[in-house]
Design a protein around this motif. Structure first.
Motif, PDB file in Angstrom:
ATOM      1  N   LEU A  13     -82.010 -97.865 -27.763  1.00 42.00           N
ATOM      2  CA  LEU A  13     -82.730 -96.997 -26.839  1.00 42.00           C
ATOM      3  C   LEU A  13     -83.468 -95.902 -27.600  1.00 42.00           C
ATOM      4  CD1 LEU A  13     -83.383 -96.023 -23.941  1.00 42.00           C
ATOM      5  CD2 LEU A  13     -81.331 -94.597 -24.100  1.00 42.00           C
ATOM      6  N   VAL A  14     -84.720 -95.730 -27.262  1.00 40.93           N
ATOM      7  CA  VAL A  14     -85.536 -94.645 -27.807  1.00 40.93           C
ATOM      8  C   VAL A  14     -86.063 -93.859 -26.619  1.00 40.93           C
ATOM      9  CG1 VAL A  14     -87.605 -94.042 -29.117  1.00 40.93           C
ATOM     10  CG2 VAL A  14     -86.203 -95.995 -29.825  1.00 40.93           C
ATOM     11  N   ILE A  15     -85.778 -92.575 -26.586  1.00 38.58           N
ATOM     12  CA  ILE A  15     -86.260 -91.720 -25.500  1.00 38.58           C
ATOM     13  C   ILE A  15     -87.327 -90.801 -26.065  1.00 38.58           C
ATOM     14  CG2 ILE A  15     -85.659 -89.871 -23.878  1.00 38.58           C
ATOM     15  CD1 ILE A  15     -82.810 -91.061 -23.815  1.00 38.58           C
ATOM     16  N   ILE A  16     -88.449 -90.737 -25.362  1.00 41.85           N
ATOM     17  CA  ILE A  16     -89.516 -89.789 -25.689  1.00 41.85           C
ATOM     18  C   ILE A  16     -89.832 -89.049 -24.410  1.00 41.85           C
ATOM     19  CG2 ILE A  16     -91.858 -89.464 -26.555  1.00 41.85           C
ATOM     20  CD1 ILE A  16     -91.594 -92.260 -27.862  1.00 41.85           C
ATOM     21  N   ALA A  17     -89.658 -87.745 -24.435  1.00 38.19           N
ATOM     22  CA  ALA A  17     -89.938 -86.922 -23.259  1.00 38.19           C
ATOM     23  C   ALA A  17     -91.219 -86.137 -23.510  1.00 38.19           C
ATOM     24  CB  ALA A  17     -88.772 -85.972 -23.002  1.00 38.19           C
ATOM     25  N   PHE A  18     -92.164 -86.279 -22.602  1.00 32.31           N
ATOM     26  CA  PHE A  18     -93.445 -85.583 -22.726  1.00 32.31           C
ATOM     27  C   PHE A  18     -93.452 -84.350 -21.842  1.00 32.31           C
ATOM     28  CE2 PHE A  18     -94.386 -89.947 -23.835  1.00 32.31           C
ATOM     29  CZ  PHE A  18     -95.143 -89.789 -24.983  1.00 32.31           C
ATOM     30  N   SER A  19     -94.060 -83.298 -22.355  1.00 36.00           N
ATOM     31  CA  SER A  19     -94.164 -82.052 -21.617  1.00 36.00           C
ATOM     32  C   SER A  19     -95.496 -81.405 -21.946  1.00 36.00           C
ATOM     33  CB  SER A  19     -93.015 -81.120 -22.021  1.00 36.00           C
ATOM     34  OG  SER A  19     -93.227 -79.830 -21.487  1.00 36.00           O
ATOM     35  N   ASN A  20     -95.988 -80.597 -21.022  1.00 36.41           N
ATOM     36  CA  ASN A  20     -97.223 -79.867 -21.318  1.00 36.41           C
ATOM     37  C   ASN A  20     -96.938 -78.522 -21.986  1.00 36.41           C
ATOM     38  OD1 ASN A  20     -96.195 -78.586 -19.097  1.00 36.41           O
ATOM     39  ND2 ASN A  20     -98.000 -78.843 -17.821  1.00 36.41           N
ATOM     40  N   MET A  21     -95.679 -78.277 -22.330  1.00 35.03           N
ATOM     41  CA  MET A  21     -95.327 -77.061 -23.068  1.00 35.03           C
ATOM     42  C   MET A  21     -95.807 -77.188 -24.518  1.00 35.03           C
ATOM     43  SD  MET A  21     -91.469 -75.977 -21.975  1.00 35.03           S
ATOM     44  CE  MET A  21     -90.714 -77.504 -22.441  1.00 35.03           C
ATOM     45  N   PRO A  22     -96.184 -76.078 -25.142  1.00 35.77           N
ATOM     46  CA  PRO A  22     -96.559 -76.123 -26.561  1.00 35.77           C
ATOM     47  C   PRO A  22     -95.394 -76.632 -27.419  1.00 35.77           C
ATOM     48  CG  PRO A  22     -97.179 -74.018 -25.581  1.00 35.77           C
ATOM     49  CD  PRO A  22     -96.338 -74.740 -24.568  1.00 35.77           C
ATOM     50  N   ALA A  23     -95.732 -77.234 -28.547  1.00 35.55           N
ATOM     51  CA  ALA A  23     -94.736 -77.857 -29.420  1.00 35.55           C
ATOM     52  C   ALA A  23     -93.624 -76.893 -29.830  1.00 35.55           C
ATOM     53  CB  ALA A  23     -95.419 -78.436 -30.657  1.00 35.55           C
ATOM     54  N   GLN A  24     -93.958 -75.660 -30.181  1.00 33.59           N
ATOM     55  CA  GLN A  24     -92.921 -74.711 -30.609  1.00 33.59           C
ATOM     56  C   GLN A  24     -91.954 -74.396 -29.471  1.00 33.59           C
ATOM     57  OE1 GLN A  24     -92.288 -73.616 -33.817  1.00 33.59           O
ATOM     58  NE2 GLN A  24     -90.398 -72.992 -32.823  1.00 33.59           N
ATOM     59  N   MET A  25     -92.455 -74.275 -28.266  1.00 32.64           N
ATOM     60  CA  MET A  25     -91.584 -74.058 -27.108  1.00 32.64           C
ATOM     61  C   MET A  25     -90.640 -75.240 -26.927  1.00 32.64           C
ATOM     62  SD  MET A  25     -93.651 -72.524 -23.899  1.00 32.64           S
ATOM     63  CE  MET A  25     -92.485 -71.887 -22.751  1.00 32.64           C
ATOM     64  N   ARG A  27     -89.571 -77.266 -29.300  1.00 34.47           N
ATOM     65  CA  ARG A  27     -88.558 -77.220 -30.361  1.00 34.47           C
ATOM     66  C   ARG A  27     -87.472 -76.212 -30.027  1.00 34.47           C
ATOM     67  NH1 ARG A  27     -93.110 -78.463 -33.499  1.00 34.47           N
ATOM     68  NH2 ARG A  27     -93.727 -76.299 -33.784  1.00 34.47           N
ATOM     69  N   ASP A  28     -87.875 -75.039 -29.557  1.00 33.39           N
ATOM     70  CA  ASP A  28     -86.903 -74.008 -29.192  1.00 33.39           C
ATOM     71  C   ASP A  28     -86.006 -74.479 -28.051  1.00 33.39           C
ATOM     72  OD1 ASP A  28     -88.084 -72.426 -31.134  1.00 33.39           O
ATOM     73  OD2 ASP A  28     -89.225 -71.214 -29.702  1.00 33.39           O
ATOM     74  N   LEU A  29     -86.600 -75.083 -27.047  1.00 34.51           N
ATOM     75  CA  LEU A  29     -85.851 -75.603 -25.905  1.00 34.51           C
ATOM     76  C   LEU A  29     -84.881 -76.689 -26.351  1.00 34.51           C
ATOM     77  CD1 LEU A  29     -85.599 -75.686 -22.729  1.00 34.51           C
ATOM     78  CD2 LEU A  29     -87.194 -77.597 -22.853  1.00 34.51           C
ATOM     79  N   SER A  30     -85.362 -77.562 -27.225  1.00 35.54           N
ATOM     80  CA  SER A  30     -84.542 -78.659 -27.723  1.00 35.54           C
ATOM     81  C   SER A  30     -83.292 -78.143 -28.430  1.00 35.54           C
ATOM     82  CB  SER A  30     -85.373 -79.520 -28.677  1.00 35.54           C
ATOM     83  OG  SER A  30     -84.605 -80.548 -29.225  1.00 35.54           O
ATOM     84  N   ALA A  40     -92.442 -84.581 -26.994  1.00 33.48           N
ATOM     85  CA  ALA A  40     -93.831 -84.680 -27.418  1.00 33.48           C
ATOM     86  C   ALA A  40     -94.724 -83.935 -26.435  1.00 33.48           C
ATOM     87  CB  ALA A  40     -94.249 -86.141 -27.496  1.00 33.48           C
ATOM     88  N   VAL A  41     -95.842 -83.468 -26.943  1.00 34.55           N
ATOM     89  CA  VAL A  41     -96.805 -82.750 -26.106  1.00 34.55           C
ATOM     90  C   VAL A  41     -97.591 -83.751 -25.275  1.00 34.55           C
ATOM     91  CG1 VAL A  41     -98.826 -81.235 -26.113  1.00 34.55           C
ATOM     92  CG2 VAL A  41     -96.960 -80.843 -27.742  1.00 34.55           C
ATOM     93  N   TRP A  42     -97.674 -83.486 -23.971  1.00 33.07           N
ATOM     94  CA  TRP A  42     -98.388 -84.343 -23.024  1.00 33.07           C
ATOM     95  C   TRP A  42     -99.855 -83.959 -22.977  1.00 33.07           C
ATOM     96  CZ3 TRP A  42     -97.798 -88.622 -20.305  1.00 33.07           C
ATOM     97  CH2 TRP A  42     -98.654 -88.863 -19.238  1.00 33.07           C
TER      98      TRP A  42
END
Length: 108
Positions: A13-25, A27-30, A40-42
């Protein structure tokens, strides 16, 4: 999704979650939430169809080992998605001689 990655990651299983949040946000959230899968950035203008047609969140796309869309689930209905996931994980991965997905212009 964190639990799925723990439970099914070794099965492929490979999960990729896309969000419109900036990449640094992201990373911090992660880090803060213990997310163990790729974020990944959407940017829908850079994705091929049908991915670029996603209009609601969360939308879960299950793509099998051969690169085929198995199901699309809109909203938090993960029970339905998990049933299809279990079926897909039982399939054998493609052989090394064959490419599971043909590259598109967007992925080159």
């Amino acid at each position: 999704m964190v639990e799925w990655q723990k439970k099914f990651g070794k099965q492929g299983l490979v999960i990729i979650a896309f969000s419109n949040m900036p990449a640094q946000m992201q990373r911090d959230l992660s880090k803060g939430m213990g997310i163990n899968y790729t974020l990944a950035v959407w940017d829908k203008d850079k994705f091929p169809k049908p991915i670029s047609l996603v209009v609601g969140y969360p939308t879960n796309l299950l793509i099998d080992r051969q690169g085929r869309f198995r199901t699309v689930v809109m909203g938090p209905m993960l029970d339905q998605l998990e049933k299809e996931l279990m079926t897909a994980l039982k399939e054998k991965p493609p052989t090394a001689k064959t490419s599971p997905v043909k590259p598109t212009k967007a992925s080159r």
